[in-house]
Design a protein around this motif. Structure first.
Motif, PDB file in Angstrom:
ATOM      1  N   PRO A   1      89.015  34.875  77.979  1.00 16.11           N
ATOM      2  CA  PRO A   1      89.576  33.602  77.894  1.00 16.11           C
ATOM      3  C   PRO A   1      89.566  33.052  76.459  1.00 16.11           C
ATOM      4  O   PRO A   1      90.508  32.428  76.039  1.00 16.11           O
ATOM      5  CB  PRO A   1      89.115  32.747  78.959  1.00 16.11           C
ATOM      6  N   LEU A   2      88.323  32.957  75.842  1.00 10.63           N
ATOM      7  CA  LEU A   2      88.107  32.520  74.611  1.00 10.63           C
ATOM      8  C   LEU A   2      88.732  33.286  73.478  1.00 10.63           C
ATOM      9  O   LEU A   2      89.432  32.532  72.570  1.00 10.63           O
ATOM     10  CB  LEU A   2      86.607  32.368  74.337  1.00 10.63           C
ATOM     11  N   ALA A   3      88.803  34.364  73.660  1.00 14.07           N
ATOM     12  CA  ALA A   3      89.481  35.210  72.558  1.00 14.07           C
ATOM     13  C   ALA A   3      91.317  35.046  73.014  1.00 14.07           C
ATOM     14  O   ALA A   3      91.763  35.002  71.779  1.00 14.07           O
ATOM     15  CB  ALA A   3      89.197  37.010  72.828  1.00 14.07           C
ATOM     16  N   TYR A   4      91.504  34.927  74.080  1.00 13.38           N
ATOM     17  CA  TYR A   4      93.033  34.649  74.197  1.00 13.38           C
ATOM     18  C   TYR A   4      93.439  33.325  73.681  1.00 13.38           C
ATOM     19  O   TYR A   4      94.296  33.022  72.927  1.00 13.38           O
ATOM     20  CB  TYR A   4      93.423  34.675  75.807  1.00 13.38           C
ATOM     21  N   ALA A   5      92.549  32.446  73.707  1.00 13.12           N
ATOM     22  CA  ALA A   5      92.638  30.985  73.383  1.00 13.12           C
ATOM     23  C   ALA A   5      92.817  31.077  71.839  1.00 13.12           C
ATOM     24  O   ALA A   5      93.573  30.478  71.226  1.00 13.12           O
ATOM     25  CB  ALA A   5      91.734  30.046  73.955  1.00 13.12           C
ATOM     26  N   SER A   6      91.823  31.756  71.487  1.00 19.49           N
ATOM     27  CA  SER A   6      91.805  32.116  69.843  1.00 19.49           C
ATOM     28  C   SER A   6      93.311  32.457  69.268  1.00 19.49           C
ATOM     29  O   SER A   6      93.574  32.087  68.392  1.00 19.49           O
ATOM     30  CB  SER A   6      90.857  32.673  69.411  1.00 19.49           C
ATOM     31  N   PHE A   7      93.809  33.584  70.032  1.00 22.69           N
ATOM     32  CA  PHE A   7      94.979  34.004  69.457  1.00 22.69           C
ATOM     33  C   PHE A   7      96.000  33.152  69.625  1.00 22.69           C
ATOM     34  O   PHE A   7      97.099  33.090  68.966  1.00 22.69           O
ATOM     35  CB  PHE A   7      94.942  35.678  70.090  1.00 22.69           C
ATOM     36  N   ILE A   8      95.963  32.514  70.784  1.00 22.19           N
ATOM     37  CA  ILE A   8      97.109  31.588  71.095  1.00 22.19           C
ATOM     38  C   ILE A   8      97.179  30.652  69.979  1.00 22.19           C
ATOM     39  O   ILE A   8      98.120  30.139  69.390  1.00 22.19           O
ATOM     40  CB  ILE A   8      97.013  31.025  72.329  1.00 22.19           C
ATOM     41  N   VAL A   9      96.061  29.742  69.651  1.00 19.69           N
ATOM     42  CA  VAL A   9      96.148  29.001  68.681  1.00 19.69           C
ATOM     43  C   VAL A   9      96.168  29.331  67.290  1.00 19.69           C
ATOM     44  O   VAL A   9      97.070  28.904  66.586  1.00 19.69           O
ATOM     45  CB  VAL A   9      94.508  28.175  68.766  1.00 19.69           C
ATOM     46  N   GLY A  10      95.532  30.389  66.743  1.00 18.16           N
ATOM     47  CA  GLY A  10      95.663  31.213  65.529  1.00 18.16           C
ATOM     48  C   GLY A  10      97.052  31.542  65.533  1.00 18.16           C
ATOM     49  O   GLY A  10      97.481  31.584  64.357  1.00 18.16           O
ATOM     50  N   GLY A  11      97.478  32.441  66.364  1.00 18.67           N
ATOM     51  CA  GLY A  11      98.962  32.805  66.339  1.00 18.67           C
ATOM     52  C   GLY A  11      99.910  31.780  66.279  1.00 18.67           C
ATOM     53  O   GLY A  11     100.991  32.109  65.288  1.00 18.67           O
ATOM     54  N   ALA A  12      99.675  30.609  66.771  1.00 19.91           N
ATOM     55  CA  ALA A  12     100.785  29.758  66.828  1.00 19.91           C
ATOM     56  C   ALA A  12     100.658  29.050  65.185  1.00 19.91           C
ATOM     57  O   ALA A  12     101.865  28.588  64.756  1.00 19.91           O
ATOM     58  CB  ALA A  12     100.158  28.500  67.758  1.00 19.91           C
ATOM     59  N   ALA A  13      99.413  28.764  64.577  1.00 16.35           N
ATOM     60  CA  ALA A  13      99.283  28.545  63.339  1.00 16.35           C
ATOM     61  C   ALA A  13      99.981  29.622  62.239  1.00 16.35           C
ATOM     62  O   ALA A  13     100.496  28.895  61.490  1.00 16.35           O
ATOM     63  CB  ALA A  13      97.840  28.378  63.155  1.00 16.35           C
ATOM     64  N   LEU A  14      99.703  30.686  62.635  1.00 25.11           N
ATOM     65  CA  LEU A  14     100.351  31.814  61.777  1.00 25.11           C
ATOM     66  C   LEU A  14     101.824  31.896  61.740  1.00 25.11           C
ATOM     67  O   LEU A  14     102.546  31.840  60.848  1.00 25.11           O
ATOM     68  CB  LEU A  14      99.790  33.096  62.161  1.00 25.11           C
TER      69      LEU A  14
END
Length: 617
Positions: A375-388
């Motif tokens: 879940p934490l890695a997924y949240a990181s990719f969602i937020v980081g991917g959205a920023a990217l």
């Protein structure tokens, strides 16, 4: 601010202690020294940043002279540190993000051979990077520049027992050295023509010594651009970055996302006064960035390795920064440099968490369904991917990338604007392709989530900084860099924001349609003849490695084979051969036979008498 030099000294002490430990320190002690030294540097940097903002120094800059470095025939560079709004921003990024990456690495590298060696290299890297950004002259900057190049080589080849990792390190070292040679030539030209390498003196003298478009300054700035494209992996010296993913994942976050690859951007921004006098070279900076960001976007679209996708996205985002520099959007370039450090470090660290959880699997098509397990890695990719992808309003990447697109529009560079919009669409598409394939669909591998403060704290902190919260941090660049044409905004800015936001959302929607579910349409396109051709071409990053292999590597190897049979070498080899033959002939005369010796004496006497008779005549 008089303690500024300690930001360098702390990681340097950590490097020395870990280097001389010869691996005898425990992992806990190595982590304490490696992470703690950078943590002290980060705390001191935070104190300096607070002091700088609370009581700004006179003229907006602080200069700390440590000692006179050398004085040779008028060449007298100092070992001095220079702090203004630009270097202050970089100081915060390098030490702050660097500390979070070091903390994560203390978890990620547990159990690896060479644990203390890893932190010795990363501490030396931080010290070298700080020297690069704080040096008050180009020679000191170049010293740090070469230091980070050395550390990059050591860290990319950290797993040196595998030949491919050593080759990747060597490739990065050689390709970036090409750019470094160009940069060194640029420094020679500047010193010969201006008599100094002090950055502030250069910026003051150059407008009085050169007219706009002067050939010597044009050549010098072109050489500086050569150094920048090498270190920042821009066209045509971009081929090393994807292979550099051979190093440990925290290395990718530290060197190839947040800090080292932005050194080229910093160099051009720091010497902006020289580039303003050579508008053709400045235009070339923007073109290089625009072309690189599009080419890297297509390459990322077909990669299967999670880290290589992020590597090509780094190449593309640095392209945005070069584009901004090229249109004179200096503050926008540095703003995007800062926000990019937040969300790209987050994505790389999250990819490390995924790789670790999946037993070092890096192929996204062998993952799937990870969002429940991690879940934490997924949240990181969602937020980081959205920023990217620059999702509107809620991400840090939107504000910095939108500023670049607006500046390109306001300055009249429509071609670069279209390149930026195309890159924004590709970024959304390949970023959420990665997320949908790796985290959704059928689960194909067992995964075990990471835990602990060293794992969770860096990810959680970077998640916050990758949202609009990170965009609230404004680099103090007023008076340091000139304002660009579109700085004040205009009527079309809101419309452009809507367009860029719509492009980002369209990319995400298309990624969902193509890569969620059974992906039949994508498979059909990939199986077609044009699809196979384009996939192979883009997967090979447009074939630059193949091209350089034919242009440089094969001719070099052919030359080596020809020189192996060099006539001069053979001629010189005749002398030892003659000595050997003479030895063999003379050794045969020593055979122990009395008659042979008597005959030799007689022949010698006859020869001597003959010479005497000839001389008499």
């Amino acid at each position: 601010m008089n303690l500024l030099y300690l930001t360098l000294v702390f990681p340097l002490i950590g490097f020395v202690l870990l280097s001389f430990s010869r691996g005898r320190f425990s992992e806990n002690l190595s982590a304490l020294i490696g992470v703690g030294s950078v943590g002290l540097s980060a705390l001191l940097s935070a104190w300096i940043i607070w002091q700088f903002n609370a009581a700004p120094p006179l003229d907006g800059a602080y200069n700390q002279l440590l000692w006179q470095w050398m004085d040779v025939d008028g060449f007298a560079p100092r070992f001095a540190l220079y702090l203004d709004g630009l270097s202050l921003t970089m100081l915060g990024v390098v030490t702050g993000v660097g500390f979070l990456i070091h903390l994560f690495a203390s978890w990620y590298m547990r159990g690896e051979a060479g644990y203390s060696r890893f932190f010795a290299y990363t501490n030396l890297f931080i010290a070298s990077m700080l020297l690069l950004i704080l040096g008050d002259n180009l020679l000191l900057l170049y010293f740090g520049w070469e230091g980070v190049g050395l550390c990059s080589y050591l860290l990319i080849g950290f797993y040196y027992s595998e030949r491919k990792n050593g080759n990747a390190a060597l490739k990065a070292f050689i390709v970036t050295r090409v750019g470094d040679v160009f940069m060194a030539i640029g420094l020679f030209l500047l010193f010969i023509n201006l008599g100094t390498l002090d950055i502030q003196q250069l910026l003051e003298i150059a407008p009085h010594r050169y007219v706009e478009g002067d050939a010597w300054l044009w050549l010098a700035t072109l050489m500086l651009l050569g150094g920048a494209v090498g270190k920042s992996a821009q066209l045509p010296l971009q081929t090393w970055l994807a292979d550099a993913m051979a190093g440990p994942t925290p290395v990718s976050a530290l060197i190839h996302a947040a800090t080292m690859v932005t050194a080229g951007v910093y160099l051009i921004a720091r010497t902006h006064g020289l580039f303003l006098l050579t508008p053709e070279v400045l235009e070339l900076v923007g073109i290089v960035g625009g072309v690189t960001l599009v080419l890297a976007g297509f390459a990322a679209l077909v990669q299967t390795d999670i880290k290589r996708i992020l590597a090509y996205s780094t190449m593309s985002q640095i392209g945005y920064m070069f584009l901004a520099l090229g249109v004179g959007a200096w503050d926008a370039a540095i703003f995007h440099l800062m926000t990019h450090a937040f969300f790209k470090a987050l994505l790389f660290l999250a990819s490390g968490s995924v790789i670790h959880a999946c037993h070092h699997e890096q192929n996204i098509f062998r993952m799937g369904g990870l969002w429940k397990k991690l879940p934490l890695a997924y949240a990181s990719f969602i937020v980081g991917g959205a920023a990217l992808a620059a999702l509107p309003l809620i991400t840090a990447g939107f504000y910095s990338k939108d500023e670049i697109l607006w500046e390109a529009f306001a300055s009249g560079h429509s071609g670069l604007l279209y390149a930026g919009l195309a890159g924004a669409f590709l970024t959304s598409l390949y970023t959420f392709r990665l997320i949908f394939i790796a985290f959704h669909g059928e689960q194909k591998t067992e995964a075990h989530a990471g835990h602990g403060l060293a794992h969770n704290l860096p990810l959680a902190t970077l998640i916050v900084l990758s949202t609009f919260v990170g965009a609230l941090i404004t680099p103090p660049l007023a008076g340091v860099l000139p304002q660009s044409a579109g700085h004040a905004g205009g009527e079309g800015k809101l419309a452009l924001e809507v367009i860029s936001g719509s492009v980002a959302v369209a990319g995400i929607i298309l990624a969902a349609l193509l890569f969620l579910g059974r992906r039949r349409l994508v498979q059909a396109l990939a199986a077609s003849t044009p699809g196979r051709l384009l996939s192979a071409w883009w997967f090979a990053a447009w074939g630059f490695d193949w091209l350089y292999d034919w242009l440089f590597v094969k001719p070099y190897l052919l030359l080596c084979r020809l020189l192996a049979r060099d006539p001069m070498d053979r001629s010189i080899a005749l002398l030892p051969r003659l000595a050997v033959v003479s030895h063999q002939l003379l050794s045969r005369s020593q055979n122990g036979q009395l008659r042979w010796y008597a005959g030799a004496v007689a022949c010698g006497a006859v020869a001597i008498l003959g010479l005497i008779l000839l001389s008499a005549f």
